[in-house]
Design a protein around this motif. Structure first.
Motif, short mmCIF file in Angstrom:
data_model
loop_
_atom_site.label_atom_id
_atom_site.label_comp_id
_atom_site.label_asym_id
_atom_site.label_seq_id
_atom_site.Cartn_x
_atom_site.Cartn_y
_atom_site.Cartn_z
N ILE A 1 0.83 -1.20 0.00
CA ILE A 1 0.00 0.00 0.00
C ILE A 1 0.87 1.25 0.00
CG2 ILE A 1 -1.65 1.33 1.39
CD1 ILE A 1 -2.90 -1.37 2.19
N ALA A 2 1.96 1.24 0.76
CA ALA A 2 2.86 2.40 0.80
C ALA A 2 3.51 2.64 -0.56
CB ALA A 2 3.91 2.19 1.88
N VAL A 3 3.90 1.58 -1.25
CA VAL A 3 4.51 1.73 -2.57
C VAL A 3 3.50 2.30 -3.56
CG1 VAL A 3 5.43 0.42 -4.52
CG2 VAL A 3 6.29 0.00 -2.22
N ILE A 4 2.28 1.83 -3.53
CA ILE A 4 1.24 2.34 -4.43
C ILE A 4 0.98 3.82 -4.14
CG2 ILE A 4 -1.20 2.17 -5.03
CD1 ILE A 4 -0.92 -0.88 -4.60
N ALA A 5 0.86 4.18 -2.87
CA ALA A 5 0.62 5.58 -2.51
C ALA A 5 1.79 6.46 -2.93
CB ALA A 5 0.38 5.70 -1.01
N ALA A 6 3.02 5.98 -2.75
CA ALA A 6 4.20 6.76 -3.13
C ALA A 6 4.26 6.95 -4.65
CB ALA A 6 5.46 6.08 -2.63
N SER A 7 3.89 5.93 -5.41
CA SER A 7 3.93 6.08 -6.86
C SER A 7 2.87 7.08 -7.33
CB SER A 7 3.73 4.73 -7.54
OG SER A 7 2.42 4.25 -7.34
N GLN A 8 1.70 7.06 -6.72
CA GLN A 8 0.67 8.04 -7.08
C GLN A 8 1.14 9.46 -6.76
OE1 GLN A 8 -2.25 7.54 -8.69
NE2 GLN A 8 -1.51 5.46 -8.97
N LEU A 9 1.79 9.62 -5.62
CA LEU A 9 2.33 10.93 -5.25
C LEU A 9 3.41 11.37 -6.22
CD1 LEU A 9 2.31 13.21 -3.16
CD2 LEU A 9 4.05 11.95 -1.90
N LEU A 10 4.24 10.45 -6.65
CA LEU A 10 5.29 10.77 -7.61
C LEU A 10 4.71 11.21 -8.94
CD1 LEU A 10 8.37 10.77 -8.10
CD2 LEU A 10 8.12 8.45 -8.94
N PHE A 11 3.69 10.53 -9.43
CA PHE A 11 3.06 10.92 -10.69
C PHE A 11 2.38 12.28 -10.57
CE2 PHE A 11 2.93 6.24 -11.72
CZ PHE A 11 3.86 6.34 -12.75
N ALA A 12 1.75 12.54 -9.43
CA ALA A 12 1.11 13.84 -9.23
C ALA A 12 2.15 14.95 -9.19
CB ALA A 12 0.29 13.83 -7.94
N PHE A 13 3.28 14.70 -8.54
CA PHE A 13 4.35 15.70 -8.49
C PHE A 13 4.92 15.94 -9.88
CE2 PHE A 13 8.85 16.80 -8.20
CZ PHE A 13 8.73 18.02 -7.54
N TYR A 14 5.10 14.89 -10.66
CA TYR A 14 5.61 15.05 -12.02
C TYR A 14 4.69 15.92 -12.85
CZ TYR A 14 6.79 13.97 -16.83
OH TYR A 14 7.11 14.07 -18.16
N ASP A 15 3.38 15.70 -12.75
CA ASP A 15 2.41 16.50 -13.51
C ASP A 15 2.43 17.94 -13.03
OD1 ASP A 15 0.32 16.83 -15.43
OD2 ASP A 15 -1.09 16.90 -13.75
#
Length: 52
Positions: free
Chosen positions: A14-28
């Motif tokens: 769950i932490a990895v999934i949440a971190a990846s979503q945060l990373l994609f949001a930051f990239y955008d």
């Protein structure tokens, strides 16, 4: 398998999934900021090609 180990594995996934979503949001967000500070340059809309 130990129940605590199973809970730890689920929490890690769950932490990895949440971190990846945060990373994609930051990239955008970073891309939008670069567009705004660049005076409208580098603002090419992303084009999705749906080939059927």
């Amino acid at each position: 398998m130990n129940p605590r180990a199973l809970i730890a594995i689920v929490a890690a996934v769950i932490a990895v999934i949440a971190a990846s979503q945060l990373l994609f949001a930051f990239y955008d967000w970073n891309r939008q900021q670069a567009c705004a500070t660049g005076g409208g340059r580098n603002c090419a809309p992303s084009i999705r090609l749906n080939q059927q």
